[in-house]
Design an enzyme around this catalytic site. Structure first.
Site, PDB file in Angstrom:
ATOM      1  N   ARG A   1       8.031 -33.989   8.273  1.00  0.00           N
ATOM      2  CA  ARG A   1       6.878 -33.803   9.172  1.00  0.00           C
ATOM      3  C   ARG A   1       6.236 -32.434   8.975  1.00  0.00           C
ATOM      4  O   ARG A   1       5.040 -32.256   9.233  1.00  0.00           O
ATOM      5  CB  ARG A   1       7.293 -33.996  10.631  1.00  0.00           C
ATOM      6  CG  ARG A   1       8.218 -32.934  11.179  1.00  0.00           C
ATOM      7  CD  ARG A   1       8.664 -33.240  12.618  1.00  0.00           C
ATOM      8  NE  ARG A   1       9.449 -32.172  13.213  1.00  0.00           N
ATOM      9  CZ  ARG A   1      10.747 -31.958  12.973  1.00  0.00           C
ATOM     10  NH1 ARG A   1      11.394 -32.735  12.118  1.00  0.00           N
ATOM     11  NH2 ARG A   1      11.390 -30.969  13.557  1.00  0.00           N
ATOM     12  N   HIS A   2       7.005 -31.472   8.502  1.00  0.00           N
ATOM     13  CA  HIS A   2       6.447 -30.131   8.297  1.00  0.00           C
ATOM     14  C   HIS A   2       5.463 -30.102   7.124  1.00  0.00           C
ATOM     15  O   HIS A   2       4.512 -29.332   7.127  1.00  0.00           O
ATOM     16  CB  HIS A   2       7.574 -29.121   8.093  1.00  0.00           C
ATOM     17  CG  HIS A   2       8.527 -29.100   9.238  1.00  0.00           C
ATOM     18  ND1 HIS A   2       8.155 -28.677  10.496  1.00  0.00           N
ATOM     19  CD2 HIS A   2       9.817 -29.504   9.343  1.00  0.00           C
ATOM     20  CE1 HIS A   2       9.175 -28.800  11.326  1.00  0.00           C
ATOM     21  NE2 HIS A   2      10.203 -29.307  10.655  1.00  0.00           N
TER      22      HIS A   2
ATOM     23  N   ASP B   1       0.866  -1.178   0.000  1.00  0.00           N
ATOM     24  CA  ASP B   1       0.000   0.000   0.000  1.00  0.00           C
ATOM     25  C   ASP B   1       0.904   1.231   0.000  1.00  0.00           C
ATOM     26  O   ASP B   1       2.118   1.128  -0.243  1.00  0.00           O
ATOM     27  CB  ASP B   1      -0.988  -0.039   1.186  1.00  0.00           C
ATOM     28  CG  ASP B   1      -0.297   0.085   2.535  1.00  0.00           C
ATOM     29  OD1 ASP B   1       0.957   0.110   2.580  1.00  0.00           O
ATOM     30  OD2 ASP B   1      -1.009   0.160   3.558  1.00  0.00           O
ATOM     31  N   HIS B   2       0.316   2.386   0.284  1.00  0.00           N
ATOM     32  CA  HIS B   2       1.112   3.629   0.287  1.00  0.00           C
ATOM     33  C   HIS B   2       2.213   3.579   1.343  1.00  0.00           C
ATOM     34  O   HIS B   2       3.327   4.048   1.112  1.00  0.00           O
ATOM     35  CB  HIS B   2       0.207   4.843   0.526  1.00  0.00           C
ATOM     36  CG  HIS B   2      -0.657   4.707   1.744  1.00  0.00           C
ATOM     37  ND1 HIS B   2      -1.737   3.844   1.781  1.00  0.00           N
ATOM     38  CD2 HIS B   2      -0.592   5.282   2.970  1.00  0.00           C
ATOM     39  CE1 HIS B   2      -2.298   3.915   2.977  1.00  0.00           C
ATOM     40  NE2 HIS B   2      -1.616   4.776   3.712  1.00  0.00           N
TER      41      HIS B   2
ATOM     42  N   GLY C   1      -2.138  -6.150   8.306  1.00  0.00           N
ATOM     43  CA  GLY C   1      -3.285  -6.179   7.391  1.00  0.00           C
ATOM     44  C   GLY C   1      -3.007  -7.049   6.177  1.00  0.00           C
ATOM     45  O   GLY C   1      -3.856  -7.851   5.759  1.00  0.00           O
ATOM     46  N   MET C   2      -1.821  -6.903   5.619  1.00  0.00           N
ATOM     47  CA  MET C   2      -1.453  -7.691   4.438  1.00  0.00           C
ATOM     48  C   MET C   2      -1.457  -9.184   4.756  1.00  0.00           C
ATOM     49  O   MET C   2      -1.942 -10.000   3.962  1.00  0.00           O
ATOM     50  CB  MET C   2      -0.063  -7.293   3.927  1.00  0.00           C
ATOM     51  CG  MET C   2      -0.023  -5.969   3.195  1.00  0.00           C
ATOM     52  SD  MET C   2      -1.005  -5.990   1.684  1.00  0.00           S
ATOM     53  CE  MET C   2      -0.312  -4.532   0.859  1.00  0.00           C
TER      54      MET C   2
ATOM     55  N   CYS D   1       3.022  -3.526   4.063  1.00  0.00           N
ATOM     56  CA  CYS D   1       2.183  -2.402   4.485  1.00  0.00           C
ATOM     57  C   CYS D   1       2.869  -1.766   5.689  1.00  0.00           C
ATOM     58  O   CYS D   1       4.061  -1.990   5.904  1.00  0.00           O
ATOM     59  CB  CYS D   1       0.742  -2.841   4.748  1.00  0.00           C
ATOM     60  SG  CYS D   1       0.503  -4.021   6.084  1.00  0.00           S
ATOM     61  N   GLY D   2       2.160  -0.960   6.466  1.00  0.00           N
ATOM     62  CA  GLY D   2       2.814  -0.259   7.566  1.00  0.00           C
ATOM     63  C   GLY D   2       3.332  -1.212   8.635  1.00  0.00           C
ATOM     64  O   GLY D   2       4.479  -1.146   9.060  1.00  0.00           O
ATOM     65  N   THR D   3       2.453  -2.115   9.086  1.00  0.00           N
ATOM     66  CA  THR D   3       2.833  -3.096  10.110  1.00  0.00           C
ATOM     67  C   THR D   3       3.064  -4.487   9.546  1.00  0.00           C
ATOM     68  O   THR D   3       3.632  -5.338  10.231  1.00  0.00           O
ATOM     69  CB  THR D   3       1.710  -3.227  11.150  1.00  0.00           C
ATOM     70  OG1 THR D   3       0.515  -3.619  10.447  1.00  0.00           O
ATOM     71  CG2 THR D   3       1.467  -1.924  11.891  1.00  0.00           C
ATOM     72  N   GLY D   4       2.534  -4.750   8.369  1.00  0.00           N
ATOM     73  CA  GLY D   4       2.523  -6.102   7.810  1.00  0.00           C
ATOM     74  C   GLY D   4       1.307  -6.901   8.258  1.00  0.00           C
ATOM     75  O   GLY D   4       1.022  -7.965   7.714  1.00  0.00           O
TER      76      GLY D   4
ATOM     77  N   HIS E   1      10.155 -24.457   8.031  1.00  0.00           N
ATOM     78  CA  HIS E   1       9.071 -25.225   8.665  1.00  0.00           C
ATOM     79  C   HIS E   1       7.706 -24.987   8.030  1.00  0.00           C
ATOM     80  O   HIS E   1       6.848 -25.862   8.084  1.00  0.00           O
ATOM     81  CB  HIS E   1       8.988 -24.891  10.160  1.00  0.00           C
ATOM     82  CG  HIS E   1      10.086 -25.533  10.959  1.00  0.00           C
ATOM     83  ND1 HIS E   1      10.059 -25.613  12.331  1.00  0.00           N
ATOM     84  CD2 HIS E   1      11.248 -26.122  10.569  1.00  0.00           C
ATOM     85  CE1 HIS E   1      11.158 -26.230  12.757  1.00  0.00           C
ATOM     86  NE2 HIS E   1      11.897 -26.538  11.707  1.00  0.00           N
TER      87      HIS E   1
END
Ligand code: RB5
Length: 151
Positions: free
Chosen positions: A136-137, A12-13, A74-75, A69-72, A102
């Site tokens: 296993r992962h 985003d912006h 929302g994305m 995005c700003g915090t990550g 993992h």
């Protein structure tokens, strides 16, 4: 032009500036980048770009994507709605490596207001270079990877 050698990137912006820095970093490494936008710093909705990039990874058009995005937050919320998308919000190198080893993460998410540019590029580098451990992962991923609608 094999799209699976190309990384799809979106923001985003708030993530626009870091997206450009990552684009240059990848291009300098010889990695093809497809930019899904945003293309300016004008305010937009992260949801639109998260959905756009995640849908193209979910469909197999692109194998790997990066979202900022700003915090990550929302994305990563938007991207992880999609079957077969395993979006990993990483603020550090350890998480980036483990998200590959993992969780076989196929979308890397970062917060431009959380993570500095130098760390962000190190995160990208480790995320690109680290393979999936499998075993296993793989079985653990299969339990949630393609659940469809749960409610
Ligand atoms: C935009 O102000 C901000 O909300 C967005 O970039 C992101 O941090 C959302 O999770």
């Amino acid at each position: 032009n094999n799209k699976n050698n190309t990384i799809i990137i979106g923001s985003d912006h708030a993530g626009f500036h870091l997206k450009n820095i990552i684009k240059k970093y990848l291009t300098d490494l010889g990695i093809n980048v497809e930019d899904a936008g945003a293309h300016t710093e004008e305010s937009v909705d992260y949801s639109d770009f998260g959905i756009s990039v995640a849908s193209m990874v979910a469909s197999g058009k692109f194998e790997r994507g990066i979202l900022i995005c700003g915090t990550g937050l929302g994305m990563s919320m938007a991207a992880n709605r999609f079957s077969n998308v395993r979006a990993a919000l990483c603020n550090g190198i350890f998480s980036a490596e483990m998200s590959r080893r993992h969780n076989n993460s196929n979308i890397l998410v970062m917060g431009s207001r959380v993570t500095g540019e130098g760390v962000a590029l190190e995160i990208v580098k480790h995320w690109l270079e680290t393979p999936f451990d499998g075993g296993r992962h793989q079985m653990r991923i299969e339990k949630f990877n393609n659940m469809g609608k749960c409610i």
